[in-house]
Design an enzyme around this catalytic site. Sequence first.
Site, short mmCIF file in Angstrom:
data_model
loop_
_atom_site.label_atom_id
_atom_site.label_comp_id
_atom_site.label_asym_id
_atom_site.label_seq_id
_atom_site.Cartn_x
_atom_site.Cartn_y
_atom_site.Cartn_z
CG ASP A 131 -2.03 -0.97 1.19
OD1 ASP A 131 -2.00 -1.85 0.30
OD2 ASP A 131 -2.93 -0.89 2.04
CG HIS A 289 1.86 -0.08 4.52
ND1 HIS A 289 1.49 -1.00 5.49
CD2 HIS A 289 0.77 0.72 4.32
CE1 HIS A 289 0.24 -0.76 5.87
NE2 HIS A 289 -0.21 0.27 5.17
#
Length: 410
Positions: A131, A289
């Site tokens: 992400d 992430h």
Amino acid sequence: MYGHLSLSTLSLLAVVAAAPFHESWLQPRDSDVSQLFRRGAPDPKASDYLSYYPSPGSTPNVSTIPQAWLDKLATVQLPNVSVATANDGRPTYPNNENDGDSEICSFTDQCYVEDDLYSPPGEKVWALSFDDGPTDVSPALYDYLAQNNISSSATHFMIGGNIITSPQSVLIAIEAGGHLAVHTWSHPYMTTLTNEQVVAELGWTMQALSDLNGGRIPLYWRPPYGDVDNRVRAIAKGVFGLVTVLWDSDTNDWAISDQPDQYSVASVEAYFDTLVTGNRTQGLLLLEHELDNNTVEVFETEYPKAVANGWSVKNVADAFSMKWYLNSGKGNDDVVTTMSVAGTLTTAKPTHTSTSVASATATSSASVTDSAGVSIASAASSQESSSWPIANRPSLFVIACGLALAAIMV
């Protein structure tokens, strides 16, 4: 009137006119959603590139939303779910409504629906995703993925504002074969936004990705903070055809920097170990992430352990045996089906798109404008796409054949 042309010349005209005609150009429209993205892709190297999009860092103003998106929103039947209010990082609903009940079904309360992608089927399948990209550390992550031949095995949920400020990083991911998906324009709590703001957050991110990726329209999105309810799901699916992607385990890699008193690289890796080196066989869809060096370090440490323990790594689409994009199959070089500015179908040849981004000054046969007066054209699928409307191709073929027949008769 054609008597002065030779038979060979007229025959050649017939062949040339007929050559571009392919049966695939006559297929039905791939999706209504493809009609919502009509602007020719601007050149990310051009000085005016940013002017084609809303400002990064905040929810786009409703005045920037193309009318086609708002018209589609008006056709969607939405559930009776109120807009939530942010309360110390947890959205709350009016009248003490329970966010976990089936009508609201907020993932903040760990409620998810059948259409959500939550945990992949199959044993030891790791649906790899990152992400918040692209960021300063993204190129290094993409290098690592390429060195391990797993670029196409990762889904990147990207933020719209980051996309337009770092388009070259996006192009690197595309060229390497990465799977691109939506993580909204400005990373807000989506349930706290109005219907129109939800449309803006999703639509503009889709537009930015489509412009850079040869007209490939994203099919997947992940809500920031996992903040999604049935109203937001309905807008994402009903307006844009988006599939909501959640996660079955949060690695907490994001918290290494946000909550250093509670999390460290070592503690996150220790938890990660329990997932990939233990006895678990159920598939994994983790929250990870590409935020900073810490999050990248965690992945680069844990990936070899997972492989050594028998885990196969796939991007989200492949892990669930689904296609990559709404208007394209698998990969960033598969055939793209889009709608031209005139609303007619074109099919592009397979091509790597990072070297074929269309010019921001590309012309079109018709003009469509959004509510802000910005000219909208089809998302460019490739410079090799034909510029002739499909509606003209059969008639050109017939005319050419007629010319050849006339020459024979003369």
